[in-house]
Every structure is written in structure tokens, then in C-alpha cells.
Design a protein around this motif. Structure first.
Motif, PDB file in Angstrom:
ATOM      1  N   ALA A 278       0.839  -1.213   0.000  1.00 24.56           N
ATOM      2  CA  ALA A 278       0.000   0.000   0.000  1.00 24.56           C
ATOM      3  C   ALA A 278       0.867   1.252   0.000  1.00 24.56           C
ATOM      4  O   ALA A 278       0.593   2.221  -0.734  1.00 24.56           O
ATOM      5  N   TYR A 279       1.926   1.272   0.819  1.00 25.64           N
ATOM      6  CA  TYR A 279       2.817   2.437   0.852  1.00 25.64           C
ATOM      7  C   TYR A 279       3.616   2.559  -0.456  1.00 25.64           C
ATOM      8  O   TYR A 279       3.892   3.666  -0.923  1.00 25.64           O
ATOM      9  N   ARG A 280       3.950   1.409  -1.041  1.00 25.01           N
ATOM     10  CA  ARG A 280       4.672   1.469  -2.307  1.00 25.01           C
ATOM     11  C   ARG A 280       3.782   2.071  -3.399  1.00 25.01           C
ATOM     12  O   ARG A 280       4.231   2.890  -4.209  1.00 25.01           O
ATOM     13  N   ALA A 281       2.509   1.665  -3.422  1.00 26.05           N
ATOM     14  CA  ALA A 281       1.551   2.228  -4.384  1.00 26.05           C
ATOM     15  C   ALA A 281       1.414   3.727  -4.175  1.00 26.05           C
ATOM     16  O   ALA A 281       1.373   4.507  -5.131  1.00 26.05           O
ATOM     17  N   LYS A 282       1.373   4.153  -2.915  1.00 22.54           N
ATOM     18  CA  LYS A 282       1.228   5.580  -2.609  1.00 22.54           C
ATOM     19  C   LYS A 282       2.457   6.369  -3.082  1.00 22.54           C
ATOM     20  O   LYS A 282       2.339   7.450  -3.672  1.00 22.54           O
ATOM     21  N   GLU A 283       3.646   5.826  -2.846  1.00 24.70           N
ATOM     22  CA  GLU A 283       4.882   6.527  -3.227  1.00 24.70           C
ATOM     23  C   GLU A 283       4.964   6.716  -4.744  1.00 24.70           C
ATOM     24  O   GLU A 283       5.362   7.784  -5.226  1.00 24.70           O
ATOM     25  N   ILE A 284       4.569   5.693  -5.492  1.00 25.45           N
ATOM     26  CA  ILE A 284       4.598   5.819  -6.955  1.00 25.45           C
ATOM     27  C   ILE A 284       3.510   6.780  -7.423  1.00 25.45           C
ATOM     28  O   ILE A 284       3.736   7.620  -8.301  1.00 25.45           O
ATOM     29  N   ALA A 285       2.315   6.678  -6.821  1.00 22.56           N
ATOM     30  CA  ALA A 285       1.188   7.526  -7.225  1.00 22.56           C
ATOM     31  C   ALA A 285       1.456   8.993  -6.953  1.00 22.56           C
ATOM     32  O   ALA A 285       0.890   9.870  -7.624  1.00 22.56           O
ATOM     33  N   GLU A 286       2.315   9.302  -5.972  1.00 21.53           N
ATOM     34  CA  GLU A 286       2.620  10.695  -5.657  1.00 21.53           C
ATOM     35  C   GLU A 286       3.309  11.409  -6.821  1.00 21.53           C
ATOM     36  O   GLU A 286       3.299  12.642  -6.896  1.00 21.53           O
ATOM     37  N   GLN A 287       3.896  10.643  -7.748  1.00 17.77           N
ATOM     38  CA  GLN A 287       4.510  11.261  -8.927  1.00 17.77           C
ATOM     39  C   GLN A 287       3.457  11.803  -9.884  1.00 17.77           C
ATOM     40  O   GLN A 287       3.732  12.707 -10.665  1.00 17.77           O
ATOM     41  N   TYR A 288       2.233  11.232  -9.803  1.00 15.87           N
ATOM     42  CA  TYR A 288       1.185  11.613 -10.749  1.00 15.87           C
ATOM     43  C   TYR A 288       0.103  12.473 -10.099  1.00 15.87           C
ATOM     44  O   TYR A 288      -0.571  13.223 -10.782  1.00 15.87           O
ATOM     45  N   HIS A 289      -0.088  12.327  -8.792  1.00 18.70           N
ATOM     46  CA  HIS A 289      -1.016  13.182  -8.040  1.00 18.70           C
ATOM     47  C   HIS A 289      -2.431  13.155  -8.636  1.00 18.70           C
ATOM     48  O   HIS A 289      -3.019  14.173  -8.978  1.00 18.70           O
ATOM     49  N   ASP A 291      -6.151  10.264  -9.316  1.00 22.89           N
ATOM     50  CA  ASP A 291      -7.108   9.403  -8.620  1.00 22.89           C
ATOM     51  C   ASP A 291      -6.453   8.177  -7.998  1.00 22.89           C
ATOM     52  O   ASP A 291      -6.938   7.651  -6.991  1.00 22.89           O
ATOM     53  N   ASP A 292      -5.357   7.695  -8.612  1.00 23.21           N
ATOM     54  CA  ASP A 292      -4.700   6.517  -8.038  1.00 23.21           C
ATOM     55  C   ASP A 292      -4.048   6.838  -6.702  1.00 23.21           C
ATOM     56  O   ASP A 292      -3.961   5.981  -5.814  1.00 23.21           O
ATOM     57  N   LEU A 293      -3.588   8.070  -6.528  1.00 21.76           N
ATOM     58  CA  LEU A 293      -3.088   8.497  -5.222  1.00 21.76           C
ATOM     59  C   LEU A 293      -4.235   8.556  -4.218  1.00 21.76           C
ATOM     60  O   LEU A 293      -4.078   8.170  -3.056  1.00 21.76           O
ATOM     61  N   LEU A 294      -5.391   9.018  -4.687  1.00 23.21           N
ATOM     62  CA  LEU A 294      -6.589   9.018  -3.833  1.00 23.21           C
ATOM     63  C   LEU A 294      -6.897   7.603  -3.346  1.00 23.21           C
ATOM     64  O   LEU A 294      -7.127   7.374  -2.159  1.00 23.21           O
ATOM     65  N   ASN A 295      -6.904   6.652  -4.292  1.00 15.61           N
ATOM     66  CA  ASN A 295      -7.213   5.265  -3.934  1.00 15.61           C
ATOM     67  C   ASN A 295      -6.177   4.700  -2.959  1.00 15.61           C
ATOM     68  O   ASN A 295      -6.515   3.939  -2.043  1.00 15.61           O
ATOM     69  N   SER A 296      -4.906   5.085  -3.148  1.00 11.87           N
ATOM     70  CA  SER A 296      -3.851   4.606  -2.251  1.00 11.87           C
ATOM     71  C   SER A 296      -4.051   5.136  -0.836  1.00 11.87           C
ATOM     72  O   SER A 296      -3.890   4.411   0.144  1.00 11.87           O
ATOM     73  N   TYR A 316      -6.556  12.029   2.185  1.00 12.25           N
ATOM     74  CA  TYR A 316      -7.471  11.654   1.110  1.00 12.25           C
ATOM     75  C   TYR A 316      -8.505  12.748   0.864  1.00 12.25           C
ATOM     76  O   TYR A 316      -8.752  13.151  -0.287  1.00 12.25           O
ATOM     77  N   ILE A 317      -9.117  13.240   1.926  1.00 13.91           N
ATOM     78  CA  ILE A 317     -10.152  14.283   1.793  1.00 13.91           C
ATOM     79  C   ILE A 317      -9.553  15.558   1.195  1.00 13.91           C
ATOM     80  O   ILE A 317     -10.136  16.185   0.297  1.00 13.91           O
ATOM     81  N   LYS A 318      -8.372  15.930   1.669  1.00 11.96           N
ATOM     82  CA  LYS A 318      -7.724  17.137   1.170  1.00 11.96           C
ATOM     83  C   LYS A 318      -7.399  17.018  -0.313  1.00 11.96           C
ATOM     84  O   LYS A 318      -7.651  17.942  -1.106  1.00 11.96           O
ATOM     85  N   LEU A 319      -6.814  15.880  -0.716  1.00 10.98           N
ATOM     86  CA  LEU A 319      -6.461  15.674  -2.120  1.00 10.98           C
ATOM     87  C   LEU A 319      -7.708  15.605  -2.985  1.00 10.98           C
ATOM     88  O   LEU A 319      -7.736  16.152  -4.102  1.00 10.98           O
ATOM     89  N   ASN A 320      -8.744  14.962  -2.497  1.00 14.45           N
ATOM     90  CA  ASN A 320      -9.989  14.856  -3.252  1.00 14.45           C
ATOM     91  C   ASN A 320     -10.562  16.239  -3.543  1.00 14.45           C
ATOM     92  O   ASN A 320     -10.982  16.534  -4.669  1.00 14.45           O
ATOM     93  N   ASP A 321     -10.564  17.089  -2.519  1.00 15.31           N
ATOM     94  CA  ASP A 321     -11.047  18.466  -2.715  1.00 15.31           C
ATOM     95  C   ASP A 321     -10.179  19.201  -3.721  1.00 15.31           C
ATOM     96  O   ASP A 321     -10.680  19.948  -4.580  1.00 15.31           O
ATOM     97  N   SER A 322      -8.862  19.006  -3.624  1.00 16.39           N
ATOM     98  CA  SER A 322      -7.936  19.673  -4.536  1.00 16.39           C
ATOM     99  C   SER A 322      -8.162  19.239  -5.979  1.00 16.39           C
ATOM    100  O   SER A 322      -8.197  20.072  -6.897  1.00 16.39           O
ATOM    101  N   LEU A 323      -8.335  17.925  -6.197  1.00 13.04           N
ATOM    102  CA  LEU A 323      -8.555  17.416  -7.549  1.00 13.04           C
ATOM    103  C   LEU A 323      -9.882  17.905  -8.115  1.00 13.04           C
ATOM    104  O   LEU A 323      -9.978  18.245  -9.295  1.00 13.04           O
ATOM    105  N   GLN A 324     -10.888  17.945  -7.263  1.00 10.40           N
ATOM    106  CA  GLN A 324     -12.188  18.428  -7.724  1.00 10.40           C
ATOM    107  C   GLN A 324     -12.109  19.894  -8.149  1.00 10.40           C
ATOM    108  O   GLN A 324     -12.681  20.289  -9.165  1.00 10.40           O
ATOM    109  N   LYS A 325     -11.372  20.700  -7.361  1.00 11.11           N
ATOM    110  CA  LYS A 325     -11.208  22.104  -7.731  1.00 11.11           C
ATOM    111  C   LYS A 325     -10.443  22.239  -9.037  1.00 11.11           C
ATOM    112  O   LYS A 325     -10.771  23.073  -9.885  1.00 11.11           O
ATOM    113  N   SER A 326      -9.408  21.409  -9.192  1.00 13.32           N
ATOM    114  CA  SER A 326      -8.604  21.448 -10.413  1.00 13.32           C
ATOM    115  C   SER A 326      -9.435  21.057 -11.624  1.00 13.32           C
ATOM    116  O   SER A 326      -9.385  21.711 -12.672  1.00 13.32           O
ATOM    117  N   GLU A 327     -10.219  19.982 -11.491  1.00 14.12           N
ATOM    118  CA  GLU A 327     -11.075  19.542 -12.593  1.00 14.12           C
ATOM    119  C   GLU A 327     -12.133  20.585 -12.911  1.00 14.12           C
ATOM    120  O   GLU A 327     -12.428  20.856 -14.083  1.00 14.12           O
TER     121      GLU A 327
END
Length: 611
Positions: A278-289, A291-296, A316-327
């Protein structure tokens, strides 16, 4: 200039066939920008230039720039009636909208593109773009959770791709993978496994596209996991991860595989392995920032415990809000781009006029509705006022009748006491007094025994005389003065308690001067007690009720307490009875407070100022 235009026409083919490199992108950009800067009046050439730049930016993941040039191309193609080119442009726009989570917009744009292609002769190019658009519709509807429709579009896409000329294995595999994904999400694991097995039977896939092979293998393994067929797991996951890492170490595809491994080990109660992947998935997903980071983050919040879980959930909540604002910002930018065209401006003028008249009509309707509401409300208020006045008059009449009845009873009681008092005073006392005088007159005998005996009788008669006088005095006193209202309340409680089969206890003292309390307040207090007893009988299933009156700082404090089932104040609906009680309390400037506890009982506290 002609050679420049000819090269421009060939650029899309050059772009698709050779992929991307920095040099090639600069070359494409330079050629198309030169065309746009030239003084050409060839609208088709300008449209093609804008389309090519739009394609270039789309494959460079620059959504807003791509959308801008696509939209300019759309404007020209639409004017020129170039339906195929317009459909290709709309497809590019639909893909951008899908990637930026404007799913509804992407669906509408795709349908518009399909409608254009339906009217054209079924050439290989038309068939190809139909298949692309159907595949995009499948992706959009899959993200919207409409898996049945998504599957249908993937099937349409596959049927068309199989009819295309040339080697289309790669694009067919892509659509089959998408189809299997929708089967999996729908819960049709049997068809999903069948689809993935059919793809994996292609022996060339591993050598030609190992990254896609690993992705499909992971999807196949995850479908086995969801269908509880765990015999080949986690080996298939490890194989997929090894392949994708050999092609692109810690690349995008490895995020999902690591997430699936974390889920698998978490279910197997292997916490250490679950956390590791799970942490490995999160570390890789942080490069892309994305939905996959959200899932991690969400996965880690499930696997971890305590503060660590809360930390990941907050992230998760903070990133979700950020992505929604960006979209939302990207979608807003798309809207602004569209509003830059003359056609949109003309449509806006028309829309503005329509909105103006709609506004006028709406204002008229709202004003009319408001006036109608005022009239109806005023009528209702008048009726309520008349009802309240009639109710108050009725209450006054009822109370006066009760007082009159009580006064008649008290008057009869007083008269009876007075009669007994007079009888004792004039009759019994008179006779006793005569007897005492007779004894005095007989006190002529001088013998010691006679004198002692007569003296004893006389003393006893005096004692009797004093006792009777005391009784006469007490009977002649109006000791029930001022107790009339409490008697009425007691009669009410006794009557209701018998009817409702309740044991009751009434507590009061003489501190309250009910004569100084207005009839209006006494009527409302009477009615509130009556309504409360009714509610206790109807809802509380109580066996005992306690009613007490106290006077505190010139305020009458009434408490009604039962041992019933109680209720949740937050969930309870306010019925007519409670509304009436609140209305009565408001009428006499009092306050009402209800406390209740399930299976313990309910307490009603009422405070009414005397002045």
C-alpha cells in the motif's frame, strides 16, 4: 506555401505513426504555427493546422491548450461542412473532457460526433473513428457506473475494429481489456475472466507490448480475487508486477498492481505485507497526483489503525477536494474558450433575450405567487385568530362554570358549617350551661363528699363547654379560602388518572396565591396538564405520574413527570398536542422544557410568571 500546406496535411499521419519526441513536437509546432501566422485565406488549411496543434497538445497532456485549438478547428470544419474532420475533432474534445472528468460533456460530444459519422459513407476512416468514439463512450459510461451501456459500446467498438483494414491487434486488445474491466465492475466475473483469457492467449502480446500484458494479467488476477478464486494468487500479481517493473520501474501501471497486492494481503490478515504494498503504491502515485493516489490514501486509511488511519483519511479528503477544484477549473476554462467564438456570442444574445423574457415572466409569476401566498396566509391567520379567540372564550366560559360550580359547593359547605356551629352554640352549649347552673344551685350541701362530687361534674362540664366552643369556632372559619383552583386541578387529575389507569401524586403548597393569578393563565395551565396527561396515556405507556406546583421568585413552576417509555427528542415529530402546548405557553409568556430518556420516562417543566 503549397508545399507547406501539403506537409501540414501529412502531419497527423506522421504524428500517429512515430509517437513523440521533443524534436518532432517542436517541428510539428513550428510548421503549424507558421501556417496560422501566414495570410492564407484557405479555411480548410487553417482548420487542419488548428486540428494538428490540438492533437499535439492532447498527446502532450496539455488539456486546456489542446481544447483551445480543437475548438477553433471545430468552428472552421462546421462552417465548411467537413463532417469527417469535424467528427475527428469532436472525438479529440470528447477524450479531453473524459480525462478531465467532464463525463457528461464527453458523452454529449461523443454522441454528436457519432451522429455526424452516421450520415457518411462507411469508409475505413469513418469506421475507425466510429470505433474510437464508441470506445470512448464505453469508458465514460463505465466511469459513471452504467456498466450495461458501457459493455454495449465496447462491443460496438470491437465489431467495427475487427472490420478495419490492416493490423489492428493493439487497438482491439485495448477495447477487449476495457470490456473485461466493465464486466468485472458489473460483477460478471465469468465473462470478465473469459475476456482476459482470450487476450492472454495472444502469444505475441508479451513480446510486443509487455506493459499491456502486465496490465491485463493484473486485471485477470484481480477478477480471480473478486470471484474468490485464490489458488493462483498472489503469484499472478507478482508476475504482473515483475513484468511492468522490468519495462518501466515504478511506472504508472505498477500503482494498481501494488494496490491489488495490498488488498489481497489485507484480506489474508498479513498486515505487514499489506502495508508494504500500500505504501509502495502511494509513493509511486505521488509522482502523478491523481485518482490513483486518492485510492492509495483510502486503502491506507483502511489498512492502518488509529492516528495513522486518520492521517491518511485526512490526506485523502484534502487531495480529493484539490482534484475536484482542479477539474472544475479546467472545465470552467473549457467553457470560457467556447464563449470566445462569434457563434457562441450570437447564441448568447439569443439566450440573453430568452432569459430576459424568462426573467420577466418568472418575476411576474413569483410576484403573483407571493401575493397569492400573502392572501392565503392572511386568511389562514385570520381563521387561526378567530379560532384562538373562540377557543379562549370557550376556555373562559368552561373555567367560569367550573369556578361557579366550585363556589356553589364551597358556599353550601360554608352554610352547613355555620348551621352546625349555630346548633352547637345555641343548643348544646345552652343546655350544658343550664346543667352547670343547676349543679351550682344544688351545691348547698356542705358535706365534703357532696361538694367534691359536684365540683368534679362542674369541671367536666366546663371542659366539654370549652371543647365545643373550640369546634364551633373552627367550623365557622372558611379554611378552604383560595384553594378552589387546586381543587379543580385535583378533580381533573383524579378523573384522568382513573380513565387512563394511572397512579398519581399531586404536590402543592400554599405559597401560590391563585386568587392573584389571572383566569387566562389558570385556564392554560389547566389545559396543558390535561394535554400532557393525554399524551402520557397515548404515547408513554406509563403507570405513574407525579405533578407538583412550586413558587420560585414569583414564578409558578409546574412539573409533570412520568415513568413511561420515553423518546428521542431529536427524532420525535412535533404533533398537534405539543404545538398547542407551545402556543398556550407563548400566550401566557411562560416557558416549556421537555426532557426524556428511553425506558426511563419524560419530564415536562413549565414556568409561568404570576404578574
Amino acid at each position: 506555401m503549397k508545399s507547406l500546406f501539403s506537409l501540414l496535411i501529412l502531419l497527423p499521419c506522421f504524428f500517429y505513426s512515430n509517437g513523440q519526441s521533443e524534436t518532432r513536437i517542436k517541428a510539428i509546432d513550428s510548421i503549424t504555427q507558421n501556417v496560422l501566422k501566414s495570410n492564407t485565406k484557405d479555411s480548410l488549411t487553417i482548420a487542419n493546422a488548428n486540428f494538428t496543434i490540438g492533437e499535439h497538445y492532447r498527446y502532450s497532456y496539455l488539456a486546456d491548450s489542446s481544447y483551445y485549438y480543437y475548438h477553433k478547428a471545430e468552428k472552421y470544419y462546421e462552417k465548411l461542412g467537413e463532417k469527417l474532420q469535424l467528427a475527428r475533432t469532436l472525438y479529440g474534445i470528447a477524450v479531453i473532457q473524459k480525462n478531465e472528468k467532464d463525463l457528461t460533456g464527453s458523452e454529449l460530444t461523443s454522441i454528436r460526433a457519432i451522429s455526424l459519422l452516421e450520415g457518411l459513407i462507411e469508409t475505413n476512416e469513418v469506421r475507425k473513428y466510429k470505433s474510437f468514439i464508441y470506445n470512448n463512450l464505453g469508458l465514460v459510461l463505465g466511469q459513471l457506473g452504467q456498466y450495461e451501456e458501457s459493455i454495449e459500446y465496447y462491443k460496438k467498438s470491437l465489431n467495427l475494429k475487427k472490420l478495419l483494414k490492416g493490423d489492428n491487434t493493439s487497438t482491439i486488445i485495448n477495447s477487449m481489456n476495457n470490456l473485461g474491466f466493465s464486466y468485472k465492475n458489473k460483477g460478471d466475473y465469468k465473462l470478465a475472466l473469459k475476456t482476459y483469457e482470450e487476450i492472454l492467449e495472444n502469444n505475441n502480446l508479451f513480446n510486443e507490448r509487455p506493459d499491456i500484458y502486465a496490465l491485463i494479467l493484473d486485471n485477470y488476477a484481480h477478477t480471480l480475487y473478486l470471484s474468490k478464486q485464490l489458488s493462483e494468487l498472489p503469484e499472478l500479481y507478482f508476475k504482473a508486477l515483475k513484468i511492468t517493473d522490468s519495462v518501466n520501474p515504478n511506472g504508472y501501471n505498477s500503482i494498481i498492481i501494488n494496490q491489488h497486492l495490498a488488498e489481497y494481503f489485507f484480506e489474508k490478515a498479513n498486515a505487514d505485507s499489506a502495508k508494504y504494498y500500500a505504501y509502495r503504491a502511494k509513493e509511486i502515485a505521488e509522482q502523478y497526483h491523481n485518482d490513483d493516489l486518492l485510492n492509495s490514501l483510502l486503502l491506507l486509511s483502511t489498512i492502518e489503525k488509529g492516528e495513522e488511519s486518520a492521517k491518511h483519511l485526512k490526506a485523502y479528503i484534502k487531495l480529493n477536494d484539490s482534484l475536484q477544484k482542479s477539474e472544475r477549473a479546467i472545465r470552467n476554462k473549457f467553457t470560457r474558450i467556447r464563449f470566445e467564438t462569434n457563434q457562441i456570442e450570437q447564441e448568447n444574445i439569443k439566450i440573453t433575450k430568452e432569459r430576459f423574457w424568462l426573467f420577466i415572466i418568472s418575476v411576474i409569476v413569483i410576484l403573483s405567487s407571493f401575493l397569492l401566498y400573502l392572501v392565503i396566509t392572511q386568511r389562514i391567520k385570520n381563521k387561526e385568530l378567530q379560532f384562538i379567540q373562540k377557543q379562549q372564550e370557550t376556555n373562559e366560559e368552561i373555567y367560569n362554570l367550573m369556578l361557579s360550580q366550585n363556589e356553589s359547593i364551597e358556599e353550601a359547605r360554608t352554610m352547613e358549617k355555620k348551621r352546625i356551629s349555630e346548633e352547637l352554640h345555641d343548643g348544646v352549649l345552652g343546655r350544658l350551661f343550664g346543667t352547670r347552673l343547676s349543679l351550682d344551685s344544688l351545691n348547698m350541701s356542705n358535706s365534703d363528699e357532696a361538694i367534691k362530687t359536684r365540683s368534679q361534674y362542674i369541671d367536666k362540664l366546663k371542659t366539654i363547654e370549652d371543647d365545643i366552643r373550640k369546634v364551633s369556632h373552627e367550623l365557622n372559619t372558611d379554611f378552604v379560602s383560595g384553594s378552589g383552583f387546586i381543587d379543580i386541578i385535583k378533580t381533573l387529575i383524579e378523573t384522568q388518572a382513573i380513565a387512563y389507569q394511572l397512579d398519581f401524586k399531586l404536590e402543592h403548597n400554599d405559597d401560590i396565591n391563585w386568587d392573584s393569578v389571572s383566569n387566562k393563565k389558570k385556564i392554560h395551565i389547566y389545559r396543558i396538564i390535561q394535554e400532557t396527561l393525554h399524551n402520557i396515556y397515548k404515547h408513554a405507556q406509563a403507570s405513574q405520574v407525579k405533578i407538583s406546583f412550586q413558587l420560585k421568585n414569583n414564578v409558578i413552576c409546574l412539573m409533570i413527570e412520568d415513568d413511561g417509555s420515553g423518546f428521542d427528542l431529536n427524532k420525535a415529530k412535533s404533533g398537534i398536542g405539543l404545538k398547542n402546548m407551545n402556543s398556550r405557553i407563548k400566550e401566557i409568556n411562560g416557558s416549556l422544557q421537555i426532557t426524556s430518556q428511553i425506558e426511563v420516562g419524560t419530564t415536562v417543566n413549565i414556568e409561568v410568571p404570576i404578574p
